[in-house]
Write a protein that holds these residues in place. Structure first.
Motif, PDB file in Angstrom:
ATOM      1  N   ALA A   4      47.627  31.921  24.659  1.00 25.61           N
ATOM      2  CA  ALA A   4      49.034  32.289  24.541  1.00 25.61           C
ATOM      3  C   ALA A   4      49.560  32.807  25.876  1.00 25.61           C
ATOM      4  N   PRO A   5      50.822  32.498  26.200  1.00 24.99           N
ATOM      5  CA  PRO A   5      51.406  32.971  27.461  1.00 24.99           C
ATOM      6  C   PRO A   5      51.331  34.498  27.604  1.00 24.99           C
ATOM      7  N   GLU A   6      51.494  35.206  26.512  1.00 25.49           N
ATOM      8  CA  GLU A   6      51.433  36.671  26.567  1.00 25.49           C
ATOM      9  C   GLU A   6      50.043  37.152  26.970  1.00 25.49           C
ATOM     10  N   SER A   7      49.004  36.443  26.518  1.00 21.54           N
ATOM     11  CA  SER A   7      47.634  36.793  26.902  1.00 21.54           C
ATOM     12  C   SER A   7      47.389  36.530  28.381  1.00 21.54           C
ATOM     13  N   LEU A   8      47.979  35.451  28.894  1.00 19.22           N
ATOM     14  CA  LEU A   8      47.852  35.157  30.317  1.00 19.22           C
ATOM     15  C   LEU A   8      48.540  36.227  31.160  1.00 19.22           C
ATOM     16  N   VAL A   9      49.705  36.683  30.703  1.00 16.72           N
ATOM     17  CA  VAL A   9      50.421  37.742  31.418  1.00 16.72           C
ATOM     18  C   VAL A   9      49.614  39.032  31.386  1.00 16.72           C
ATOM     19  N   ALA A  10      49.016  39.343  30.234  1.00 12.80           N
ATOM     20  CA  ALA A  10      48.186  40.555  30.125  1.00 12.80           C
ATOM     21  C   ALA A  10      46.976  40.473  31.053  1.00 12.80           C
ATOM     22  N   ALA A  11      46.350  39.303  31.125  1.00 16.46           N
ATOM     23  CA  ALA A  11      45.203  39.133  32.028  1.00 16.46           C
ATOM     24  C   ALA A  11      45.631  39.281  33.483  1.00 16.46           C
ATOM     25  N   ALA A  12      46.810  38.754  33.812  1.00 17.55           N
ATOM     26  CA  ALA A  12      47.323  38.909  35.177  1.00 17.55           C
ATOM     27  C   ALA A  12      47.571  40.384  35.485  1.00 17.55           C
ATOM     28  N   GLY A  13      48.104  41.101  34.523  1.00 14.40           N
ATOM     29  CA  GLY A  13      48.330  42.538  34.718  1.00 14.40           C
ATOM     30  C   GLY A  13      47.039  43.299  34.954  1.00 14.40           C
ATOM     31  N   GLN A  14      45.962  42.907  34.257  1.00 15.81           N
ATOM     32  CA  GLN A  14      44.672  43.563  34.464  1.00 15.81           C
ATOM     33  C   GLN A  14      44.084  43.232  35.824  1.00 15.81           C
ATOM     34  N   LEU A  15      44.369  42.037  36.326  1.00 15.74           N
ATOM     35  CA  LEU A  15      43.909  41.700  37.673  1.00 15.74           C
ATOM     36  C   LEU A  15      44.644  42.528  38.725  1.00 15.74           C
ATOM     37  N   LEU A  16      45.945  42.727  38.499  1.00 19.58           N
ATOM     38  CA  LEU A  16      46.748  43.467  39.474  1.00 19.58           C
ATOM     39  C   LEU A  16      46.464  44.962  39.429  1.00 19.58           C
ATOM     40  N   LEU A  17      46.304  45.489  38.229  1.00 21.74           N
ATOM     41  CA  LEU A  17      46.033  46.910  38.052  1.00 21.74           C
ATOM     42  C   LEU A  17      44.792  47.076  37.182  1.00 21.74           C
ATOM     43  N   PRO A  18      43.618  46.914  37.771  1.00 17.23           N
ATOM     44  CA  PRO A  18      42.387  47.015  36.968  1.00 17.23           C
ATOM     45  C   PRO A  18      42.232  48.418  36.391  1.00 17.23           C
ATOM     46  N   PRO A  19      41.601  48.520  35.228  1.00 20.94           N
ATOM     47  CA  PRO A  19      41.380  49.839  34.628  1.00 20.94           C
ATOM     48  C   PRO A  19      40.572  50.749  35.558  1.00 20.94           C
ATOM     49  N   THR A  25      35.211  43.746  42.856  1.00 25.25           N
ATOM     50  CA  THR A  25      34.429  42.740  43.563  1.00 25.25           C
ATOM     51  C   THR A  25      35.321  41.742  44.292  1.00 25.25           C
ATOM     52  N   LEU A  26      36.612  41.723  43.943  1.00 22.00           N
ATOM     53  CA  LEU A  26      37.565  40.832  44.587  1.00 22.00           C
ATOM     54  C   LEU A  26      38.526  41.643  45.438  1.00 22.00           C
ATOM     55  N   THR A  27      38.968  41.053  46.533  1.00 20.94           N
ATOM     56  CA  THR A  27      39.949  41.727  47.373  1.00 20.94           C
ATOM     57  C   THR A  27      41.291  41.769  46.651  1.00 20.94           C
ATOM     58  N   PRO A  28      42.165  42.709  47.009  1.00 20.77           N
ATOM     59  CA  PRO A  28      43.486  42.756  46.366  1.00 20.77           C
ATOM     60  C   PRO A  28      44.276  41.456  46.514  1.00 20.77           C
ATOM     61  N   GLY A  29      44.176  40.805  47.672  1.00 18.77           N
ATOM     62  CA  GLY A  29      44.885  39.545  47.880  1.00 18.77           C
ATOM     63  C   GLY A  29      44.377  38.435  46.973  1.00 18.77           C
ATOM     64  N   LEU A  30      43.071  38.376  46.779  1.00 20.97           N
ATOM     65  CA  LEU A  30      42.491  37.357  45.903  1.00 20.97           C
ATOM     66  C   LEU A  30      42.857  37.623  44.446  1.00 20.97           C
ATOM     67  N   ARG A  31      42.842  38.904  44.047  1.00 25.00           N
ATOM     68  CA  ARG A  31      43.269  39.248  42.681  1.00 25.00           C
ATOM     69  C   ARG A  31      44.735  38.897  42.481  1.00 25.00           C
ATOM     70  N   ALA A  32      45.576  39.136  43.493  1.00 30.37           N
ATOM     71  CA  ALA A  32      47.003  38.824  43.383  1.00 30.37           C
ATOM     72  C   ALA A  32      47.212  37.317  43.269  1.00 30.37           C
ATOM     73  N   ARG A  33      46.467  36.543  44.031  1.00 28.02           N
ATOM     74  CA  ARG A  33      46.596  35.083  43.960  1.00 28.02           C
ATOM     75  C   ARG A  33      46.138  34.571  42.595  1.00 28.02           C
ATOM     76  N   ALA A  34      45.046  35.112  42.084  1.00 31.43           N
ATOM     77  CA  ALA A  34      44.566  34.714  40.754  1.00 31.43           C
ATOM     78  C   ALA A  34      45.583  35.103  39.678  1.00 31.43           C
ATOM     79  N   ALA A  35      46.197  36.260  39.822  1.00 32.22           N
ATOM     80  CA  ALA A  35      47.232  36.690  38.871  1.00 32.22           C
ATOM     81  C   ALA A  35      48.431  35.755  38.935  1.00 32.22           C
ATOM     82  N   ALA A  36      48.772  35.294  40.130  1.00 33.22           N
ATOM     83  CA  ALA A  36      49.896  34.363  40.282  1.00 33.22           C
ATOM     84  C   ALA A  36      49.612  33.048  39.559  1.00 33.22           C
ATOM     85  N   VAL A  37      48.379  32.578  39.621  1.00 31.08           N
ATOM     86  CA  VAL A  37      48.008  31.347  38.910  1.00 31.08           C
ATOM     87  C   VAL A  37      48.178  31.547  37.402  1.00 31.08           C
ATOM     88  N   LEU A  38      47.722  32.682  36.897  1.00 30.97           N
ATOM     89  CA  LEU A  38      47.864  32.969  35.464  1.00 30.97           C
ATOM     90  C   LEU A  38      49.337  33.082  35.062  1.00 30.97           C
TER      91      LEU A  38
END
Length: 135
Positions: A4-19, A25-38
């Motif tokens: 679901a699109p909402e789940s993808l957005v939630a996963a992107a949010g967790q990449l941007l602001l991890p608990p 293990t990933l750099t902030p730039g790589l997490r941001a790029r992965a979040a952009a894909v999601l």
């Protein structure tokens, strides 16, 4: 399997602001790029769902579904979809001569995608707007 699109957005949010306490293990730039894909995937799925309600033949026509959106949804929603999709597409592509996107930049896109998901899924049944509205 479609997520679901909402789940993808939630996963992107967790990449941007991890608990708190998460090992990074990933750099902030790589997490941001992965979040952009999601986020781009979530927006594309929301557009597919929108077009399935309006006309199912429009779901796999590529960029035409974005261009035709102005005739069926509000112009502001169509413009926001185009600009958000284009911005996310630009940061999804890796270029050695560019810096990766910042998490703050993608966080702003996350809020925009969340608003677009609501705009594309809510409200009355889509009907053509503009000069074709009465036809």
């Amino acid at each position: 399997m479609t997520i679901a699109p909402e789940s993808l957005v939630a996963a992107a949010g967790q990449l941007l602001l991890p608990p708190a306490g998460t090992v990074h293990t990933l750099t902030p730039g790589l997490r941001a790029r992965a979040a952009a894909v999601l986020l781009r995937m979530a927006l594309e799925q929301a557009l597919d769902a929108y077009w399935k309600r309006v006309t199912p033949r429009m779901t796999r026509i590529g960029k035409h579904r974005m261009l035709c959106l102005e005739w069926y949804a509000e112009r502001d929603t169509a413009r926001r979809c185009r600009t958000t999709w284009a911005a996310l597409s630009a940061v999804c592509h890796y270029r050695t001569y560019e810096l990766p996107p910042s998490p703050a930049e993608i966080q702003g896109r996350l809020h925009e995608v969340t608003a677009l998901l609501t705009a594309l899924s809510g409200g009355p049944e889509p009907t053509p707007v503009g000069r074709h509205a009465g036809a």
